[in-house]
Design an enzyme around this catalytic site. Sequence first.
Site, PDB file in Angstrom:
ATOM      1  CD  GLU A  38      42.487  29.047  37.214  1.00  0.00           C
ATOM      2  OE1 GLU A  38      41.547  29.846  37.289  1.00  0.00           O
ATOM      3  OE2 GLU A  38      43.618  29.283  37.678  1.00  0.00           O
ATOM      4  CG  ASP A  72      37.485  29.238  34.858  1.00  0.00           C
ATOM      5  OD1 ASP A  72      37.381  28.528  33.847  1.00  0.00           O
ATOM      6  OD2 ASP A  72      38.520  29.863  35.140  1.00  0.00           O
ATOM      7  CB  CYS A  90      39.282  33.180  34.448  1.00  0.00           C
ATOM      8  SG  CYS A  90      40.635  32.417  35.384  1.00  0.00           S
ATOM      9  CE  LYS A 139      39.769  29.254  32.103  1.00  0.00           C
ATOM     10  NZ  LYS A 139      40.519  29.823  33.231  1.00  0.00           N
ATOM     11  CE  LYS A 142      44.899  32.916  37.620  1.00  0.00           C
ATOM     12  NZ  LYS A 142      44.422  31.893  38.577  1.00  0.00           N
TER      13      LYS A 142
END
Length: 242
Positions: free
Chosen positions: A72, A24, A162, A129, A132
């Site tokens: 994310e 992320d 995450c 995704k 997390k």
Amino acid sequence: MTALPAQPFDFPFELAHCALVIIDMQRDFVEPGGFGESLGNDVSPLQAIVPTCAAVLATWRAAGGCVVHTREGHRPDLSDCPPAKLLRGQPSLRIGDQGPMGRVLVIGEPGHAIVPALAPAPGELVIDKPGKGAFYGTPLQAELQQRGIRQLVLMGVTTEVCVQTTMREANDRGYDCLLVEDATDSYFPAFKTATLAMITAQGGIVGWVAPAAAVLDALVQDAQIHDAPVDSAVVPVAKIPG
Ligand code: C5J
């Protein structure tokens, strides 16, 4: 196998079976004006790890290792965003709201993109995704299995959210995981410190922790074992910025 010096003990590194997973490193978390800042956070500690992440990524690529980037985010209609996630907290911007970098945490918006210094290269895995952890609701497990991956080296943000969630998910699926301690950060310094301690406690209950310089050294050693020297011009061992 290369013994990579780590806590709580050496990590048995094998590049052929190891993926670099970068969690992320998106503009929404790392840059001013994104979701992270809208929650009241100072993003500068997260920005500070970008050069270290870039050094590890460049060397990993030069060594021919598997690279995975995660992001994310949610579909534009937010159908994959649970109401609890959407409504929790009191941010000045909610997921899906229009912000300075487009709609917050929405796939395809400028803020959802990975920061330019760590942009995915052709052929690298990019895992979108909704949660997390990088395994929940994604094809990550199948992709790693297809490539014979048994170990993960993790970097990215945020350490206790995450990154740690992904590490725990991976641990439960049987992967050996190592977190690069100077290539991860949190909006809360105490949470990063606590997470590193939690990971390595009880004989490495979640995995291993090591500095980027140790990972870079291990990449060089792995290449020597396999008679495929990494181009020394690309390996800034012990010359990591910051
Ligand atoms: C958060 C993340 N902190 N990537 N996301 O909401 O850690």
